[in-house]
Design a protein around this motif. Structure first.
Motif, short mmCIF file in Angstrom:
data_model
loop_
_atom_site.label_atom_id
_atom_site.label_comp_id
_atom_site.label_asym_id
_atom_site.label_seq_id
_atom_site.Cartn_x
_atom_site.Cartn_y
_atom_site.Cartn_z
N PHE A 55 1.21 9.38 -5.75
CA PHE A 55 1.43 10.80 -5.48
C PHE A 55 2.60 11.35 -6.32
N ARG A 56 3.64 10.55 -6.47
CA ARG A 56 4.78 10.97 -7.27
C ARG A 56 4.35 11.20 -8.72
N ASN A 57 3.58 10.30 -9.27
CA ASN A 57 3.11 10.44 -10.65
C ASN A 57 2.12 11.58 -10.80
N ALA A 58 1.27 11.79 -9.79
CA ALA A 58 0.29 12.88 -9.86
C ALA A 58 0.98 14.24 -9.85
N MET A 110 0.83 -1.21 0.00
CA MET A 110 0.00 0.00 0.00
C MET A 110 0.86 1.26 0.00
N PHE A 111 1.90 1.29 0.83
CA PHE A 111 2.76 2.47 0.89
C PHE A 111 3.44 2.70 -0.46
N ASN A 112 3.97 1.66 -1.06
CA ASN A 112 4.63 1.81 -2.35
C ASN A 112 3.64 2.30 -3.41
N TYR A 113 2.46 1.72 -3.42
CA TYR A 113 1.42 2.11 -4.38
C TYR A 113 1.08 3.59 -4.21
N LYS A 114 0.84 4.02 -2.97
CA LYS A 114 0.46 5.41 -2.72
C LYS A 114 1.60 6.38 -3.03
N ILE A 115 2.83 6.01 -2.66
CA ILE A 115 3.97 6.88 -2.96
C ILE A 115 4.11 7.07 -4.47
N GLU A 116 4.00 5.97 -5.22
CA GLU A 116 4.07 6.05 -6.69
C GLU A 116 2.92 6.89 -7.24
#
Length: 127
Positions: A121-124, A113-119
């Protein structure tokens, strides 16, 4: 070889302290943690005791949202894979049983979940 399950706050502290001692020495993720935690390791460890005590022992001592402090970390899947490798090895070395298995499942779910959310937000932010 581990012979007992996680069953007390003392066990949680042993797991957390052993895990983060290994993290601090790790060539890949150690520098990231050590830079962010400079002078704040005791505070972080206390928070982690409460977090795992709440999740595994159902003693509700942690409140808060674990993701926001991690949102801006310079990490990717490789870092989370290493985090899980260290966590799993630590649990397996120290404990065996239902709660030990639950700790590994919960950690894997959090890492995903953390990796998914970090990616996300980074992409957004790059749009």
């Amino acid at each position: 070889m581990a012979t007992q399950d996680i069953s007390s706050l003392g066990d949680i502290k042993l797991l957390v302290n052993t895990f983060y001692a290994k993290v601090q020495e790790d060539d890949l993720i150690g520098p990231i943690f050590n830079e962010r935690m400079l002078g704040r390791w005791p505070e972080h460890l206390e928070k982690m005791y409460r977090f795992w005590q709440t999740i595994l022992l159902e003693e509700h001592t942690y409140s808060g949202s674990p993701f926001p402090p991690h949102k801006q970390l310079p990490v990717n899947q490789t870092h989370f894979d290493r985090w899980m490798e260290i966590f799993t090895a630590t649990v397996d070395f120290l404990f065996v049983g239902k709660l030990a298995d639950e700790a590994k499942v919960r950690a894997a779910n959090m890492a995903y979940m953390f990796n998914y959310k970090i990616e996300y937000f980074r992409n957004a932010e790059n749009i």
